[in-house]
Design a protein around this motif. Structure first.
Motif, PDB file in Angstrom:
ATOM      1  N   TYR A 265      -3.504   4.232 -15.896  1.00 36.80           N
ATOM      2  CA  TYR A 265      -3.869   3.489 -14.586  1.00 36.80           C
ATOM      3  C   TYR A 265      -5.411   3.561 -14.474  1.00 36.80           C
ATOM      4  N   PRO A 276       0.855   0.709  -9.017  1.00 38.42           N
ATOM      5  CA  PRO A 276       1.259   1.710 -10.003  1.00 38.42           C
ATOM      6  C   PRO A 276       0.156   1.974 -11.130  1.00 38.42           C
ATOM      7  N   ALA A 377       5.985   1.734  -4.875  1.00 38.28           N
ATOM      8  CA  ALA A 377       6.143   2.687  -6.212  1.00 38.28           C
ATOM      9  C   ALA A 377       4.871   3.414  -6.524  1.00 38.28           C
ATOM     10  N   ALA A 378       3.808   2.793  -5.982  1.00 35.94           N
ATOM     11  CA  ALA A 378       2.419   3.461  -6.406  1.00 35.94           C
ATOM     12  C   ALA A 378       2.344   4.743  -5.491  1.00 35.94           C
ATOM     13  N   LEU A 381       4.107   7.518  -7.246  1.00 31.24           N
ATOM     14  CA  LEU A 381       3.432   7.948  -8.321  1.00 31.24           C
ATOM     15  C   LEU A 381       2.292   8.810  -7.768  1.00 31.24           C
TER      16      LEU A 381
END
Length: 391
Positions: A265, A276, A377-378, A381
């Protein structure tokens, strides 16, 4: 790179820098053998210091590079610059390769007008324009290998983690405005009017731990925000499609009940969306101790992008101040060439002469905008990464 529509002829600049005229150093032509004697003359011209001050090490203080680096750049552009029309000074003497490279570097490094630089070098302003553009073409054609996404990101990730503790981080992303001075008669002036009511073009850059540029995007109007520029770039599409930032994932903790893996990332500030593959800080009041600690790591890591953009503008002053009616279709290529030269200086000279200097704000006067977009989803994470630091 951003959108480059065509290559219109660059209009001659008519606005001279009067201050530079007081410290001009007219050059009457030089060969490879006697260029060393003119080394300090070119340096002093760029630095705005009297040419009577002669010392072999003054070149670095003017051009911000060593003679080794200058010679490398000259060799890099040699075939392209010497293959076509030969250029001459106003007195008729032909310019050597070193003369042309020194003139082009002065144009990019000083930001002074074509007329002012032509007067300093003893050349017509149209000659300055032509040589500079040919130099830009040569750097772009032969130097692009110095600005490309790395085949392996392992060393980059190791250095970022060593610096601020963020694992599997591949870069920091930021943007800056390249300001222009356009007249009301310019039919495109409204297109380039930004939120500060200045005319500008955006440069987006992904930066490694040593301040080298890994990817740049230039050409979009300054009115666009960071998130819009990012989404409009090929880099965004490549990351979304898994063509970049697709290296090995890492386990955040051993023996966890749920599998906690983290892919590669970038880090950005709150002007970018949370994705993400793009981590941004937590926002709001009442952050937990872990969230505050995470933010500190992100800010520390992201600072490398701000320093790189600041150094870019400080060394290549043509893109630092307001450019007088630039060719907006060629400007992205000028910006790219400056970014390539930025990387070459770091690779050859290792950033010598800069470490002790405080980098100024690279985008003064522009109010920071906040992006509220995020990927669910990020969010998960980022929470897992935050918990990793809490442990």
């Amino acid at each position: 790179m951003g959108p480059i529509r065509n290559n219109k002829k660059r209009k001659v600049e008519k606005k001279a820098d009067e201050n530079n005229n007081n410290n001009s150093a007219v050059v009457s032509g030089s060969s490879s053998e006697d260029f060393a004697e003119l080394w300090d003359v070119f340096s002093m011209t760029l630095a705005g210091v009297s040419s009577s001050l002669r010392a072999s090490d003054e070149f670095g203080s003017g051009f911000r590079m060593s003679r080794t680096c200058f010679d490398y750049i000259s060799e890099l552009v040699k075939d392209h610059m010497m293959a076509k029309t030969h250029f001459a000074f106003s007195n008729g003497k032909l310019m050597s390769l070193n003369d042309q490279v020194a003139l082009a570097l002065t144009r990019l490094g000083s930001g002074n007008s074509l007329i002012s630089i032509g007067g300093s070098f003893g050349a017509h302003h149209s000659t300055v324009s032509q040589i500079t553009w040919r130099f830009i073409e040569a750097v772009e054609e032969h130097g692009l290998r110095h600005l490309q996404w790395p085949h392996s990101t392992s060393e980059i990730k190791r250095r970022f983690e060593a610096a601020a503790g963020l694992p599997n981080c591949c870069g920091a992303i930021d943007t800056t405005h390249i300001t222009m001075l356009l007249t009301s008669s310019d039919q495109e002036s409204e297109t380039w009017l930004d939120r500060k009511q200045s005319h500008s073009m955006i440069l987006q850059a992904v930066v490694g731990p040593d301040m080298r540029f890994l990817n740049v995007v230039a050409g979009w109007p300054g009115k666009m925000d960071d998130a819009s520029v990012l989404r409009s770039s090929d880099f965004f599409k490549q990351c979304q499609n898994g063509k970049k930032l697709n290296g090995p994932k890492i386990r955040l903790s051993e023996g966890a009940e749920e599998e906690e893996e983290l892919g590669e990332y970038l880090v950005g500030d709150s002007g970018f969306p949370l994705l993400p593959w793009l981590m941004t800080p937590f926002r709001g009041d009442g952050l937990s101790e872990g969230e505050a600690a995470f933010n500190g790591r992100v800010v520390e890591t992201h600072a490398v992008a701000k320093r790189a953009l600041s150094r870019l503008k400080r060394v290549w002053r043509m893109i630092q101040g307001e450019m007088w009616r630039p060719d907006k279709h060629k400007l992205p290529r000028f910006i790219l060439a400056c970014c390539i030269l930025h990387n070459i200086l770091i690779e050859i000279d290792g950033g010598d002469g800069f470490d002790d200097e405080e980098e100024p704000e690279h985008d003064p006067g522009y109010k920071h905008l906040v992006c509220d977009a995020f990927d669910k989803a990020a969010l998960v994470l980022r929470d897992k990464l935050c918990m990793h630091f809490s442990r």
